[in-house]
Scaffold this active site. Structure first.
Site, PDB file in Angstrom:
ATOM      1  N   GLY A  31       0.803  -1.216   0.000  1.00 41.48           N
ATOM      2  CA  GLY A  31       0.000   0.000   0.000  1.00 41.48           C
ATOM      3  C   GLY A  31       0.837   1.267   0.000  1.00 41.48           C
ATOM      4  N   HIS A  37       3.845   1.597  -7.889  1.00 40.35           N
ATOM      5  CA  HIS A  37       2.754   0.623  -7.734  1.00 40.35           C
ATOM      6  C   HIS A  37       1.763   0.743  -8.890  1.00 40.35           C
ATOM      7  CE1 HIS A  37       3.754   1.402  -3.331  1.00 40.35           C
ATOM      8  NE2 HIS A  37       3.984   0.114  -3.456  1.00 40.35           N
ATOM      9  N   LYS A 162      12.649  -2.390  -8.877  1.00 40.10           N
ATOM     10  CA  LYS A 162      13.129  -1.611  -7.729  1.00 40.10           C
ATOM     11  C   LYS A 162      13.633  -2.539  -6.615  1.00 40.10           C
ATOM     12  CE  LYS A 162      12.986   1.330  -4.199  1.00 40.10           C
ATOM     13  NZ  LYS A 162      12.032   0.903  -3.223  1.00 40.10           N
ATOM     14  N   MET A 197      11.002   5.753  -6.751  1.00 41.63           N
ATOM     15  CA  MET A 197       9.823   5.960  -5.906  1.00 41.63           C
ATOM     16  C   MET A 197       9.722   4.842  -4.882  1.00 41.63           C
ATOM     17  SD  MET A 197       6.866   7.556  -8.163  1.00 41.63           S
ATOM     18  CE  MET A 197       7.159   9.052  -9.083  1.00 41.63           C
TER      19      MET A 197
HETATM   20  P1  AMP Z   1       5.830  -2.548  -1.840  1.00 42.63           P
HETATM   21  O1  AMP Z   1       4.503  -1.945  -1.607  1.00 42.63           O
HETATM   22  O2  AMP Z   1       6.977  -1.646  -1.523  1.00 42.63           O
HETATM   23  O3  AMP Z   1       5.965  -3.927  -1.224  1.00 42.63           O
HETATM   24  O4  AMP Z   1       5.949  -2.787  -3.417  1.00 42.63           O
HETATM   25  C1  AMP Z   1       5.000  -3.534  -4.131  1.00 42.63           C
HETATM   26  C2  AMP Z   1       5.526  -3.819  -5.516  1.00 42.63           C
HETATM   27  O5  AMP Z   1       5.765  -2.593  -6.195  1.00 42.63           O
HETATM   28  C3  AMP Z   1       6.858  -4.587  -5.509  1.00 42.63           C
HETATM   29  O6  AMP Z   1       6.864  -5.551  -6.555  1.00 42.63           O
HETATM   30  C4  AMP Z   1       7.862  -3.492  -5.758  1.00 42.63           C
HETATM   31  O7  AMP Z   1       9.051  -3.945  -6.362  1.00 42.63           O
HETATM   32  C5  AMP Z   1       7.089  -2.583  -6.683  1.00 42.63           C
HETATM   33  N1  AMP Z   1       7.640  -1.218  -6.642  1.00 42.63           N
HETATM   34  C6  AMP Z   1       7.898  -0.461  -5.548  1.00 42.63           C
HETATM   35  N2  AMP Z   1       8.447   0.719  -5.892  1.00 42.63           N
HETATM   36  C7  AMP Z   1       8.558   0.702  -7.252  1.00 42.63           C
HETATM   37  C8  AMP Z   1       9.066   1.621  -8.223  1.00 42.63           C
HETATM   38  N3  AMP Z   1       9.564   2.800  -7.866  1.00 42.63           N
HETATM   39  N4  AMP Z   1       9.011   1.269  -9.520  1.00 42.63           N
HETATM   40  C9  AMP Z   1       8.520   0.066  -9.895  1.00 42.63           C
HETATM   41  N5  AMP Z   1       8.012  -0.850  -9.033  1.00 42.63           N
HETATM   42  C10 AMP Z   1       8.048  -0.537  -7.729  1.00 42.63           C
END
Ligand code: AMP
Length: 297
Positions: A31, A37, A162, A197
């Site tokens: 989230g 995301h 990322k 990000m």
């Molecule tokens: P998180 O909410 O941080 O667990 O991220 C959820 C998904 O979004 C994971 O697969 C992350 O690698 C991806 N994600 C997070 N930040 C980025 C970003 N800046 N660019 C691309 N994907 C991202």
């Protein structure tokens, strides 16, 4: 858009969609949505009949001194943003739903390495890079994603570059445990200044945010040097670290140059096809990671 909070309800709805022959894409998240995301959700939306996004701040992947409690939570805004991207289902379970008392029996919930009796551990890959600094973290990630894959049963799983190590580990888990899902890794989305990000960027002061741009700048510089003929990973890593230390107040956890698939350190740039330069730093109390993949051959 449907917001589903129970596993039982997911088990009712997903098979009904599958039986209609609809393909299911899945984006697991914690989230506090940002463009990173949303770019995953958009791709998932484009490529599948049904787009499922989960939101769950997974306590099993946070260490006792980490930021699980203060991790940003913004349910209303996330739901609004997901709606805008035409997400079909948000799976939004509570902690109890994912980790009921039966999961936690005989374990202490306070430490990542004693969270629950059952855990998925991907040996070797999980102990390198971030795993060295966050013991047990990737076991928490693999365990929750294994659970989520069994709940959502998607055709395609969308992950971000990322979190490069997370993507490598999850690919390995999916192959080794025969999860019937394809994995797509999506490019890192960045702020205009280059900062990757992250939901954790919200913790940065304006000054720290400016300084944090040095991470990507130093990675890009390494890539340029390789293109110009540099072949010595040690020298490139020293330059990356120097640049970060000179241009920011960041404390470096690690700067690594590894094979992008095995995550093993690289001695010679030219003998590897895909090389991952990965960084983790702490800026104030905030831990930031970034990476870049360079072709060596
Ligand atoms: P998180 O909410 O941080 O667990 O991220 C959820 C998904 O979004 C994971 O697969 C992350 O690698 C991806 N994600 C997070 N930040 C980025 C970003 N800046 N660019 C691309 N994907 C991202």
């Amino acid at each position: 858009m449907r917001i589903i909070r129970t596993i039982r309800q997911m088990r009712k709805e997903i098979p009904a969609l599958r039986n209609k022959g609809q393909t299911i894409g899945f984006v697991p998240t914690m989230g506090a949505f940002h463009e990173g995301h949303l770019s995953l959700a958009r791709k998932c939306r484009r490529e599948n009949d049904i787009c499922v996004v989960s939101i769950f701040v997974n306590p099993a992947q946070f260490g006792p001194r980490e930021d699980c409690k203060k991790y940003p939570r913004q349910e209303k805004q996330d739901i609004r943003l997901a709606k805008k991207e035409n997400v079909d289902i948000i799976f939004y379970p509570s902690e109890k739903e994912m980790y009921p008392a039966s999961f936690l029996t005989h374990s202490r919930k306070t430490s990542v390495s004693t969270f629950g009796l059952t855990r998925v551990h991907i040996a070797r890959l999980s102990n390198k890079l971030c795993g060295e600094f966050r013991p047990g973290h990737f076991d928490g990630v693999t365990t929750v994603v294994a659970k989520l894959l069994n709940i959502v049963r998607p055709d395609v799983l969308y992950l971000g570059q990322k979190d490069a190590q997370q993507a490598v580990i999850l690919r390995q888990m999916i192959a080794d445990l025969n999860f019937p899902v394809r994995v797509k890794i999506c490019a890192t989305v960045r702020e205009p200044g280059g900062l990757a990000m992250s939901s954790r960027n919200a913790f940065l002061t304006p000054q720290q945010r400016k300084e944090a741009a040095v991470l990507y700048a130093s990675l890009k510089e390494a890539r340029q040097k390789i293109r110009a003929g540099e072949q010595n990973p040690g020298k490139l890593l020293r330059q990356i670290k120097q640049r970060i230390i000179r241009r920011s107040s960041a404390q470096i956890d690690y700067a690594a140059c590894v094979d992008a698939d095995s995550l093993d350190p690289i001695k010679d740039i030219r003998s590897h096809k895909r090389i991952l330069f990965a960084l983790a730093v702490r800026l104030g109390g905030t831990r930031l990671i970034d990476n870049i993949v360079v072709s060596g051959k």
